[in-house]
Scaffold this active site. Structure first.
Site, PDB file in Angstrom:
ATOM      1  N   LYS A  14       0.817  -1.214   0.000  1.00 50.79           N
ATOM      2  CA  LYS A  14       0.000   0.000   0.000  1.00 50.79           C
ATOM      3  C   LYS A  14       0.852   1.265   0.000  1.00 50.79           C
ATOM      4  CE  LYS A  14      -2.409  -0.775   3.791  1.00 50.79           C
ATOM      5  NZ  LYS A  14      -1.822  -2.063   4.212  1.00 50.79           N
ATOM      6  N   ARG A  89     -10.017   1.295   8.888  1.00 48.62           N
ATOM      7  CA  ARG A  89      -9.721  -0.112   9.145  1.00 48.62           C
ATOM      8  C   ARG A  89     -10.747  -0.769  10.053  1.00 48.62           C
ATOM      9  NH1 ARG A  89      -3.370   0.942   9.086  1.00 48.62           N
ATOM     10  NH2 ARG A  89      -2.636  -1.105   8.480  1.00 48.62           N
ATOM     11  N   ARG A 128      11.341  -6.509   5.346  1.00 52.10           N
ATOM     12  CA  ARG A 128      11.319  -5.082   5.693  1.00 52.10           C
ATOM     13  C   ARG A 128      11.782  -4.868   7.133  1.00 52.10           C
ATOM     14  NH1 ARG A 128       5.705  -2.129   4.694  1.00 52.10           N
ATOM     15  NH2 ARG A 128       5.145  -2.884   6.744  1.00 52.10           N
ATOM     16  N   ARG A 134      11.829  -2.149  11.937  1.00 47.71           N
ATOM     17  CA  ARG A 134      10.531  -1.752  12.490  1.00 47.71           C
ATOM     18  C   ARG A 134      10.112  -2.688  13.606  1.00 47.71           C
ATOM     19  NH1 ARG A 134       6.077   0.020   8.085  1.00 47.71           N
ATOM     20  NH2 ARG A 134       4.783  -0.993   9.647  1.00 47.71           N
ATOM     21  N   ARG A 145      -0.872  -8.877  13.401  1.00 48.29           N
ATOM     22  CA  ARG A 145      -1.383  -7.823  12.509  1.00 48.29           C
ATOM     23  C   ARG A 145      -2.270  -8.416  11.421  1.00 48.29           C
ATOM     24  NH1 ARG A 145       3.322  -4.642  10.140  1.00 48.29           N
ATOM     25  NH2 ARG A 145       1.759  -3.117   9.561  1.00 48.29           N
TER      26      ARG A 145
HETATM   27  P1  AMP Z   1       0.539   0.555   8.758  1.00 44.65           P
HETATM   28  O1  AMP Z   1       1.912   1.043   8.453  1.00 44.65           O
HETATM   29  O2  AMP Z   1      -0.519   1.243   7.936  1.00 44.65           O
HETATM   30  O3  AMP Z   1       0.413  -0.945   8.665  1.00 44.65           O
HETATM   31  O4  AMP Z   1       0.214   0.944  10.279  1.00 44.65           O
HETATM   32  C1  AMP Z   1       1.078   0.555  11.311  1.00 44.65           C
HETATM   33  C2  AMP Z   1       0.317   0.466  12.626  1.00 44.65           C
HETATM   34  O5  AMP Z   1      -0.283   1.732  12.950  1.00 44.65           O
HETATM   35  C3  AMP Z   1      -0.837  -0.517  12.619  1.00 44.65           C
HETATM   36  O6  AMP Z   1      -0.429  -1.845  12.872  1.00 44.65           O
HETATM   37  C4  AMP Z   1      -1.707   0.051  13.747  1.00 44.65           C
HETATM   38  O7  AMP Z   1      -1.176  -0.247  15.031  1.00 44.65           O
HETATM   39  C5  AMP Z   1      -1.561   1.552  13.537  1.00 44.65           C
HETATM   40  N1  AMP Z   1      -2.584   2.046  12.592  1.00 44.65           N
HETATM   41  C6  AMP Z   1      -2.400   2.556  11.344  1.00 44.65           C
HETATM   42  N2  AMP Z   1      -3.561   2.902  10.778  1.00 44.65           N
HETATM   43  C7  AMP Z   1      -4.531   2.601  11.675  1.00 44.65           C
HETATM   44  C8  AMP Z   1      -5.952   2.703  11.678  1.00 44.65           C
HETATM   45  N3  AMP Z   1      -6.623   3.190  10.615  1.00 44.65           N
HETATM   46  N4  AMP Z   1      -6.615   2.299  12.798  1.00 44.65           N
HETATM   47  C9  AMP Z   1      -5.965   1.838  13.868  1.00 44.65           C
HETATM   48  N5  AMP Z   1      -4.628   1.677  13.925  1.00 44.65           N
HETATM   49  C10 AMP Z   1      -3.915   2.060  12.841  1.00 44.65           C
END
Ligand code: AMP
Length: 194
Positions: A14, A89, A128, A134, A145
């Protein structure tokens, strides 16, 4: 004036595609994950609250996430369109976004769902983790996740599908090929790059 959502499993690509679409359409790519990581790094109050959830592979509570997005979408650069990467989400986040757009008098143009194979995304995320260090990319956290995604986010596709907004795109393959697939699907809906 293009308003897009990009959804898909963690590791589906994404972030990479969001940057490319942002360029092509001249709209900001807004990633809630990036915003949270930035706040964690800078040790802000929001970062302190979000970190514990992120480290476990859980979602940050809707109250924090929704407030952040409502604020971000009120900025001037998002007035002429945006691409949201990784939001909404949860069902409550879908409702919040509906409410924000209703107040603005705006509508979504399309929801791009990037599909990917679970084994492939686990491989990508572990790779990654090694490259970027990370904390949310250890194998155990990656598994959590993916579970949370299946439980809370996968069902949202049908909500947007009922509205006729979903475009399914295969996220496997070279970055350029995937971008081309997305662009073609968007153009077929009358959404043109700048
Ligand atoms: P991502 O890089 O988009 O996978 O986001 C990393 C982490 O940020 C996720 O595993 C969540 O802990 C938090 N996060 C990101 N976007 C959201 C969302 N829309 N709702 C809740 N937690 C989020």
């Amino acid at each position: 004036m293009t308003r897009l959502l990009l959804i898909g499993m963690p590791g589906a690509g994404k972030g990479t595609q969001a940057e490319r679409l942002s360029q092509a359409f001249g709209i900001p790519a807004i990633s809630t994950g990036d915003i949270f990581r930035h706040n964690v790094k800078n040790e802000t109050e929001l970062g302190k609250q979000a970190k514990a959830f992120m480290d476990r592979g859980e979602y940050v509570p809707d109250s924090l996430t929704n407030a952040l997005v409502r604020d971000r979408l009120s900025h001037q650069d998002a007035a002429a369109g945006f691409l949201l990467d990784g939001y909404p989400r949860t069902g409550e986040q879908v409702e919040e976004l509906d409410d924000i757009l209703l107040q603005q008098g705006n509508k979504l143009d399309a929801v791009v769902q990037l599909t990917a194979d679970t084994d492939e995304v686990v491989r990508r995320l572990l790779g990654r983790a090694i490259e970027q260090g990370r904390a949310d990319d250890t194998e155990e956290v990656i598994r959590r996740r993916l579970e949370v995604y299946e439980e809370q986010t996968a069902p949202l596709t049908s909500v947007y599908a009922q509205r006729g907004l979903v475009i399914m795109v295969d996220g496997l393959g070279a970055v350029e090929e995937v971008t081309e697939r997305i662009m073609q699907a968007l153009e077929a809906r009358g959404l043109d790059r700048i």
